[in-house]
Every structure is written in structure tokens, then in C-alpha cells.
Design a protein around this motif. Structure first.
Motif, PDB file in Angstrom:
ATOM      1  N   ARG A  79       0.783  -1.314  -0.022  1.00  0.00           N
ATOM      2  CA  ARG A  79       0.103  -0.005   0.034  1.00  0.00           C
ATOM      3  C   ARG A  79       0.855   1.359  -0.146  1.00  0.00           C
ATOM      4  O   ARG A  79       2.255   1.069   0.453  1.00  0.00           O
ATOM      5  CB  ARG A  79      -1.013  -0.065   1.255  1.00  0.00           C
TER       6      ARG A  79
ATOM      7  N   HIS B 101      -9.470   2.038  -9.319  1.00  0.00           N
ATOM      8  CA  HIS B 101      -8.251   1.052  -9.007  1.00  0.00           C
ATOM      9  C   HIS B 101      -8.613  -0.353  -9.499  1.00  0.00           C
ATOM     10  O   HIS B 101      -9.636  -0.860  -9.792  1.00  0.00           O
ATOM     11  CB  HIS B 101      -8.394   0.965  -7.457  1.00  0.00           C
TER      12      HIS B 101
ATOM     13  N   HIS C 173      -3.755  -2.632  -4.553  1.00  0.00           N
ATOM     14  CA  HIS C 173      -5.209  -1.990  -5.453  1.00  0.00           C
ATOM     15  C   HIS C 173      -4.082  -0.986  -6.121  1.00  0.00           C
ATOM     16  O   HIS C 173      -3.733   0.012  -5.367  1.00  0.00           O
ATOM     17  CB  HIS C 173      -5.864  -1.567  -4.488  1.00  0.00           C
ATOM     18  N   ALA C 174      -4.076  -0.950  -7.365  1.00  0.00           N
ATOM     19  CA  ALA C 174      -3.391  -0.115  -8.188  1.00  0.00           C
ATOM     20  C   ALA C 174      -4.118   1.007  -8.599  1.00  0.00           C
ATOM     21  O   ALA C 174      -5.142   0.874  -9.196  1.00  0.00           O
ATOM     22  CB  ALA C 174      -2.700  -0.782  -9.325  1.00  0.00           C
ATOM     23  N   ARG C 175      -3.659   2.211  -8.571  1.00  0.00           N
ATOM     24  CA  ARG C 175      -4.439   3.497  -9.409  1.00  0.00           C
ATOM     25  C   ARG C 175      -4.222   2.879 -10.681  1.00  0.00           C
ATOM     26  O   ARG C 175      -3.320   2.477 -11.307  1.00  0.00           O
ATOM     27  CB  ARG C 175      -3.605   4.642  -9.174  1.00  0.00           C
ATOM     28  N   GLN C 176      -5.338   3.382 -11.833  1.00  0.00           N
ATOM     29  CA  GLN C 176      -5.136   2.955 -13.008  1.00  0.00           C
ATOM     30  C   GLN C 176      -4.204   3.420 -13.696  1.00  0.00           C
ATOM     31  O   GLN C 176      -3.452   2.802 -14.720  1.00  0.00           O
ATOM     32  CB  GLN C 176      -6.382   3.797 -13.774  1.00  0.00           C
TER      33      GLN C 176
ATOM     34  N   VAL D 131      -1.184   1.026 -13.296  1.00  0.00           N
ATOM     35  CA  VAL D 131      -1.137  -0.268 -13.636  1.00  0.00           C
ATOM     36  C   VAL D 131      -0.142  -0.627 -14.385  1.00  0.00           C
ATOM     37  O   VAL D 131       0.586  -1.829 -14.254  1.00  0.00           O
ATOM     38  CB  VAL D 131      -2.460  -0.588 -14.224  1.00  0.00           C
TER      39      VAL D 131
ATOM     40  N   SER E 126     -11.280  -2.781  -8.745  1.00  0.00           N
ATOM     41  CA  SER E 126     -11.677  -2.552  -7.580  1.00  0.00           C
ATOM     42  C   SER E 126     -12.360  -1.194  -7.324  1.00  0.00           C
ATOM     43  O   SER E 126     -12.961  -0.654  -8.061  1.00  0.00           O
ATOM     44  CB  SER E 126     -10.393  -3.001  -6.344  1.00  0.00           C
ATOM     45  N   HIS E 127     -11.913  -0.535  -6.195  1.00  0.00           N
ATOM     46  CA  HIS E 127     -12.940   0.759  -5.687  1.00  0.00           C
ATOM     47  C   HIS E 127     -12.346   1.938  -6.427  1.00  0.00           C
ATOM     48  O   HIS E 127     -11.201   1.956  -7.326  1.00  0.00           O
ATOM     49  CB  HIS E 127     -12.583   1.010  -4.135  1.00  0.00           C
ATOM     50  N   THR E 128     -13.157   2.915  -6.444  1.00  0.00           N
ATOM     51  CA  THR E 128     -12.908   4.453  -7.112  1.00  0.00           C
ATOM     52  C   THR E 128     -12.705   5.286  -5.995  1.00  0.00           C
ATOM     53  O   THR E 128     -13.283   5.613  -5.138  1.00  0.00           O
ATOM     54  CB  THR E 128     -14.040   4.765  -7.842  1.00  0.00           C
ATOM     55  N   LEU E 129     -11.209   5.707  -5.864  1.00  0.00           N
ATOM     56  CA  LEU E 129     -10.883   6.576  -4.666  1.00  0.00           C
ATOM     57  C   LEU E 129     -11.330   8.115  -5.033  1.00  0.00           C
ATOM     58  O   LEU E 129     -11.109   8.527  -6.132  1.00  0.00           O
ATOM     59  CB  LEU E 129      -9.643   6.440  -4.251  1.00  0.00           C
TER      60      LEU E 129
ATOM     61  N   ILE F  59     -10.789   8.166  -9.017  1.00  0.00           N
ATOM     62  CA  ILE F  59      -9.400   7.393  -9.466  1.00  0.00           C
ATOM     63  C   ILE F  59      -9.764   5.981  -9.344  1.00  0.00           C
ATOM     64  O   ILE F  59      -9.688   5.299  -8.394  1.00  0.00           O
ATOM     65  CB  ILE F  59      -8.258   7.721  -8.173  1.00  0.00           C
TER      66      ILE F  59
END
Ligand SMILES: CC(C)(COP(=O)(O)OP(=O)(O)OC[C@H]1O[C@@H](n2cnc3c(N)ncnc32)[C@H](O)[C@@H]1OP(=O)(O)O)[C@@H](O)C(=O)NCCC(=O)NCCS
Length: 145
Positions: free
Chosen positions: A73, A138, A109-112, A115, A129-132, A136
Motif C-alpha cells: 500500500r 483502482h 490495489h493499483a491506481r489506473q 497499472v 476494485s474501488h474508485t478513490l 481514481i
């Protein structure tokens, strides 16, 4: 060795400041939002990269997230130092530490935008996964260690 754990109070201040500046400040997040509850857990491994000019240029952390699994992380390299192999060295350092603990896979969990960097280091996308901060996207990625 430019990658090492932070030790002193000054090290930790620089460590969290860089994490904040790269990963939180551009989205107007408050000071303190760069910290996680388990940052001070004894099982969390922190890595700090000091450039030849003495500045802290990159930070990252890893924790065990399952019996055999590690999670990376908060990987952040100062804008001025990106593209010089610092991210790769931080990741290598954390993965080596995970292997020494008997962990056999690493997830994150990588930011786009990051990647392609992780793909270069051997990670593969598992799923979106999630959107920060509402903006953003992920992707969950993993790698066999
Ligand atoms: C993503 C990040 C950690 C990469 O660190 P870095 O020090 O710039 O990357 P490195 O110089 O070690 O790059 C290693 C390799 O990945 C490639 N790479 C790095 N970022 C890339 C990108 N965004 N797209 C494509 N390739 C990339 C490099 O060209 C290099 O390739 P090589 O193996 O052919 O030499 C850094 O750019 C960063 O902190 N970005 C902003 C914050 C962020 O997104 N953090 C990750 C949160 S999940």
C-alpha cells in the motif's frame, strides 16, 4: 543501500509527508488522511528511499494480509524523481521482505495510472476494485512471490 526502513522521528515525518504530498494533497484531502490504523503495527514493513542528494524520494509499505499473502500500500515516488527506478527498488525491497517471512503472493490495489508500472514488475490484474475520491479507478493486482 538507498532503500531502508525509516528509523528516526525525522525519517517518519519525511515518510508521511511524501505519502501525503503524492497521494492525498492533489485531491485536497486533509492532513492525516495519509495515515492508516495499522501503520504502527509491528507486522507492517515501511520502506523509504533516500536519493543521492539526501532527499526522501520514495516511500511504500507492506503488511501480511493472509496466511501466505502480503499487500503493498501507499507506494509514492516524488514527481521529480519518477522514472528513475525508485518505485521498482522499493517494490523489490518489500517483496524480498515478504519472501523472508514465508509469504508466497503479493496483492495491491493499483491506481489506473500505475497499472503499467506494476505490470512491468510482474503483477497481473485480477479485477477492477474501488474508485478513490470519486475519480481514481483502482484495480486489484497480484503476483506470485
Ligand atoms: C507509480 C510509481 C510508484 C512508479 O514509480 P517510479 O519510480 O516512477 O517507477 P520506476 O522508475 O521504478 O519504473 C519502473 C519501470 O516501470 C515503468 N513505468 C513506471 N511508471 C509507469 C507508467 N505510469 N506507465 C508505464 N510504465 C511505467 C518505467 O518506465 C520502468 O520501466 P523499465 O523497467 O523499462 O525501466 C510512481 O510513478 C508514483 O509514485 N506515481 C504517483 C503515485 C501513484 O500512482 N502511486 C501508486 C499508487 S497505487
Amino acid at each position: 543501500m538507498p532503500v531502508r526502513p525509516p528509523h528516526s522521528a525525522a525519517d517518519f515525518a519525511a515518510y508521511y509527508q511524501l505519502r501525503y504530498r503524492v497521494l492525498r494533497q492533489p485531491w485536497d484531502q486533509p492532513q492525516g488522511s495519509e495515515r492508516a490504523d495499522d501503520d504502527e503495527a509491528p507486522t507492517t514493513i515501511h520502506a523509504l528511499y533516500t536519493a543521492a542528494d539526501g532527499r526522501v524520494a520514495g516511500v511504500a509499505r507492506l503488511h501480511p494480509s493472509g496466511p501466505r499473502q502480503a499487500q503493498v500500500r501507499y507506494m509514492a515516488v516524488d514527481d521529480a524523481y519518477q522514472g528513475q527506478g525508485i518505485g521498482r527498488q522499493l517494490l523489490d525491497y518489500l517483496e524480498a521482505a515478504a519472501r523472508r517471512q514465508g509469504l508466497t503472493e503479493c496483492v495491491l490495489h493499483a491506481r489506473q495510472s500505475a497499472v503499467p508500472f506494476y505490470e512491468r514488475q510482474g503483477y497481473h490484474i485480477v479485477a477492477p476494485s474501488h474508485t478513490l475520491f470519486g475519480s481514481i479507478p483502482h484495480f486489484l493486482m497480484r503476483k506470485d512471490l
